[in-house]
Design a protein around this motif. Structure first.
Motif, PDB file in Angstrom:
ATOM      1  N   PHE A 108      50.151  52.598  54.933  1.00 17.42           N
ATOM      2  CA  PHE A 108      50.380  52.910  56.336  1.00 17.42           C
ATOM      3  C   PHE A 108      49.143  53.630  56.885  1.00 17.42           C
ATOM      4  O   PHE A 108      48.663  54.592  56.295  1.00 17.42           O
ATOM      5  N   ALA A 109      48.628  53.132  58.011  1.00 15.60           N
ATOM      6  CA  ALA A 109      47.396  53.675  58.586  1.00 15.60           C
ATOM      7  C   ALA A 109      47.621  55.014  59.273  1.00 15.60           C
ATOM      8  O   ALA A 109      46.761  55.885  59.246  1.00 15.60           O
ATOM      9  N   ALA A 110      48.771  55.172  59.894  1.00 14.88           N
ATOM     10  CA  ALA A 110      49.062  56.399  60.627  1.00 14.88           C
ATOM     11  C   ALA A 110      50.485  56.838  60.326  1.00 14.88           C
ATOM     12  O   ALA A 110      51.406  56.031  60.350  1.00 14.88           O
ATOM     13  N   VAL A 111      50.632  58.111  60.017  1.00 13.76           N
ATOM     14  CA  VAL A 111      51.947  58.683  59.720  1.00 13.76           C
ATOM     15  C   VAL A 111      52.004  60.058  60.378  1.00 13.76           C
ATOM     16  O   VAL A 111      51.069  60.839  60.257  1.00 13.76           O
ATOM     17  N   ALA A 124      57.254  58.813  61.592  1.00 12.92           N
ATOM     18  CA  ALA A 124      56.907  57.477  62.077  1.00 12.92           C
ATOM     19  C   ALA A 124      55.686  57.030  61.301  1.00 12.92           C
ATOM     20  O   ALA A 124      54.748  57.808  61.083  1.00 12.92           O
ATOM     21  N   ALA A 125      55.697  55.772  60.860  1.00 10.37           N
ATOM     22  CA  ALA A 125      54.577  55.235  60.107  1.00 10.37           C
ATOM     23  C   ALA A 125      54.199  53.872  60.687  1.00 10.37           C
ATOM     24  O   ALA A 125      55.066  53.080  61.020  1.00 10.37           O
ATOM     25  N   ARG A 126      52.908  53.640  60.811  1.00  7.08           N
ATOM     26  CA  ARG A 126      52.407  52.382  61.364  1.00  7.08           C
ATOM     27  C   ARG A 126      51.411  51.797  60.372  1.00  7.08           C
ATOM     28  O   ARG A 126      50.531  52.475  59.865  1.00  7.08           O
ATOM     29  N   ARG A 127      51.582  50.505  60.080  1.00  6.64           N
ATOM     30  CA  ARG A 127      50.650  49.828  59.146  1.00  6.64           C
ATOM     31  C   ARG A 127      49.355  49.479  59.827  1.00  6.64           C
ATOM     32  O   ARG A 127      49.195  49.205  60.904  1.00  6.64           O
TER      33      ARG A 127
END
Length: 127
Positions: A108-111, A124-127
């Motif tokens: 995940f790029a951003a958490v 929240a996590a974004r790949r």
């Protein structure tokens, strides 16, 4: 959020009918707005039904078994310990920072934390 993540499913939940009502008025169909008490007995039953459905789905057989194995390992380790296990969220003993690092190491790029009440957090996590 809908603009940044157009294919995401967004669900807003609150037990206070005012807040989902305001959200519907401001954001319309950009998300599903649900009035629910996630701490009440019906929520516990719904949570149990959700897990039962996941476990019954053949697509999740391996993951459900891995989860069951991990829970059994934790319960066995806690039972064998001389002192009771320290309280932690779902018994995993991980901090929010450790959860964030695990998600990042999983690709995940951003958490980031979105919400916190006591020791409960929503990430929240974004790949």
């Amino acid at each position: 959020m809908r603009q940044r993540l157009p294919s995401a499913t967004v669900i807003g939940i609150d037990s206070d009918p005012l807040l989902p009502g305001l959200a519907r008025a401001c954001y319309g169909s950009a998300a599903q707005w649900v009035e629910a008490d996630l701490g009440g007995p019906s929520a516990t039953d719904e949570w149990r039904q959700w897990w039962d459905a996941i476990v019954a789905d053949p697509h999740f057989t391996q993951l459900a078994q891995a989860r069951a194995d991990r829970i059994a390992e934790r319960e066995s380790a806690a039972a064998q310990a001389e002192s009771p296990a320290e309280p932690s969220h779902h018994g995993n003993g991980l901090t929010v920072g450790e959860h964030i690092e695990l998600l990042k190491s999983a690709g995940f790029a951003a958490v980031a934390p979105l919400w916190q009440v006591g020791d409960d957090h929503l990430l929240a996590a974004r790949r």
